[in-house]
Design a protein around this motif. Sequence first.
Motif, PDB file in Angstrom:
ATOM      1  N   LEU A 151       0.844  -1.081   0.109  1.00 51.58           N
ATOM      2  CA  LEU A 151      -0.039   0.093   0.047  1.00 51.58           C
ATOM      3  C   LEU A 151       0.898   1.228   0.049  1.00 51.58           C
ATOM      4  O   LEU A 151       0.459   2.092  -0.611  1.00 51.58           O
ATOM      5  CB  LEU A 151      -0.784  -0.100   1.156  1.00 51.58           C
ATOM      6  N   ALA A 152       1.986   1.082   0.726  1.00 55.10           N
ATOM      7  CA  ALA A 152       2.940   2.427   0.754  1.00 55.10           C
ATOM      8  C   ALA A 152       3.582   2.544  -0.675  1.00 55.10           C
ATOM      9  O   ALA A 152       3.474   3.818  -1.133  1.00 55.10           O
ATOM     10  CB  ALA A 152       4.041   1.983   1.384  1.00 55.10           C
ATOM     11  N   ALA A 153       3.803   1.470  -1.443  1.00 54.20           N
ATOM     12  CA  ALA A 153       4.346   1.676  -2.664  1.00 54.20           C
ATOM     13  C   ALA A 153       3.177   2.316  -3.695  1.00 54.20           C
ATOM     14  O   ALA A 153       3.495   3.163  -4.529  1.00 54.20           O
ATOM     15  CB  ALA A 153       4.648   0.414  -3.337  1.00 54.20           C
ATOM     16  N   ALA A 154       2.003   1.662  -3.514  1.00 56.63           N
ATOM     17  CA  ALA A 154       0.774   2.022  -4.283  1.00 56.63           C
ATOM     18  C   ALA A 154       0.606   3.697  -4.079  1.00 56.63           C
ATOM     19  O   ALA A 154       0.366   4.316  -5.280  1.00 56.63           O
ATOM     20  CB  ALA A 154      -0.624   1.275  -3.888  1.00 56.63           C
ATOM     21  N   ALA A 155       0.359   4.250  -3.121  1.00 58.34           N
ATOM     22  CA  ALA A 155       0.384   5.757  -2.707  1.00 58.34           C
ATOM     23  C   ALA A 155       1.532   6.312  -3.033  1.00 58.34           C
ATOM     24  O   ALA A 155       1.636   7.438  -3.565  1.00 58.34           O
ATOM     25  CB  ALA A 155       0.346   5.746  -1.006  1.00 58.34           C
ATOM     26  N   GLY A 156       2.918   5.514  -3.029  1.00 59.55           N
ATOM     27  CA  GLY A 156       3.896   6.404  -3.537  1.00 59.55           C
ATOM     28  C   GLY A 156       3.890   6.535  -5.108  1.00 59.55           C
ATOM     29  O   GLY A 156       4.669   7.409  -5.293  1.00 59.55           O
ATOM     30  N   LEU A 157       3.118   5.553  -5.611  1.00 58.45           N
ATOM     31  CA  LEU A 157       3.082   5.655  -6.944  1.00 58.45           C
ATOM     32  C   LEU A 157       2.244   6.997  -7.489  1.00 58.45           C
ATOM     33  O   LEU A 157       2.625   7.843  -8.588  1.00 58.45           O
ATOM     34  CB  LEU A 157       2.165   4.469  -7.373  1.00 58.45           C
ATOM     35  N   VAL A 158       1.557   7.414  -6.631  1.00 56.43           N
ATOM     36  CA  VAL A 158       0.573   8.626  -6.959  1.00 56.43           C
ATOM     37  C   VAL A 158       1.409   9.918  -6.663  1.00 56.43           C
ATOM     38  O   VAL A 158       1.365  10.895  -7.263  1.00 56.43           O
ATOM     39  CB  VAL A 158      -0.733   8.692  -5.955  1.00 56.43           C
TER      40      VAL A 158
END
Length: 405
Positions: A151-158
């Motif tokens: 989830l951290a990486a997914a948010a980091g994608l944004v």
Amino acid sequence: MSDTTTTPTSVPAHIPVRDRPTRISYAQLAFYGWFLYAFGPSVALLRDEQGTSRTVASLHGTAMALGAIIVGLSAARVVDRTSRAFILRTGSLLAAAGVLVYIAGSSLPITLLGAFLASAGGSFFIIGVNAFLTEHHGAAAPVSLSEGNGLAAAAGLVGPLAIGAGVAIGWGWRPAMLAVAVAFIVTELFRGRNLQVYSVGTRSAGSGAATTGPLGPLGPLGPLPAEFRWAWLVSVCLIAVEFCVTLWGVDLLRDRTGMGSAAAAAALATVVGGMAVGRFSAARILVHRDPERLLLTSIGLAAAGFALTWTVTTAGPMLIGLTVIGLGISVHWPLGLGRTLRSSGGHIDRGSGLLSMGAGVASGSAPFVLGALADQVGVHLAFLVVPALLAAAVLIMLRHPVRMP
């Protein structure tokens, strides 16, 4: 209504229970992921504003490292004297304050201070989240850590996309950072007043429930096992790789492909996108695979992605290479964290604090060395720091493996 879970006891021991405290912990990881992966592009753009060299700009990474090191060395003592819940809440609010200082300043001393405070706050609650998820989920901890960091990486994608979009429409990079400061504050509003569940907690064998104990010293006293040092060093090498790529990837894209600042900042999302896919996939793979073997495989994948990225000069293939790097490094933090804590001899909070210190050392030293080298020999040759770090991690792992209990 209690914060503890009421999940049926039929939930297998290796499947994490996604109760309210776990979801809030995941949210903290996600918002910090946004900040971390937006930070690299923001430094590159801030360097243009301040008119500094790469060496000077990389001091922002050093300021973040200093915050993480100080917190890592003191966190276990702070937890012992207060509570794990204290560092979770205080960390969120301090991180929000640091981000606000970082975006409010234009001079180098102010932006360095903001980076330091944001990192110190983030390191505080990351230590608490890692220790909480490890104890709260027991045998399911590797999966839970992979989910949270996914989830951290997914948010980091944004984050990089928001930075690039802000620059493209003329708002600049600061609104994307302001959003994450607000998110930290909102997280604490949702957490509410019931913080007891974040104290010592273990998941009962064969049960989906989590049990909590009283506040107080967390984990046994005494020296850490010798194997902890080697596991810690592997994690430090792998964390250094991630920060080198995310902090200086924008400059590599601009230097090798001629991309503009907005496009390069947004394009760095390929790395974080690969990380998000890799972490969510790893959460499922880990149910059936040995974490040690998966970590070695991921290092090889990152090396392959680097080889492609480093040898091409056109945008398309380089973005593919960066995506592969992201897939490879996606599990470096969660698996490195898990193996480091497994080797800590039960000193969960202390081990997590020392690893946070190691993350500070890695995030401050490696990008600084790469930036200083880039000023001397160019960013392309300087990026050879990355495969050197990957090779060191593999050699240590082969010499000092850490097995699941």
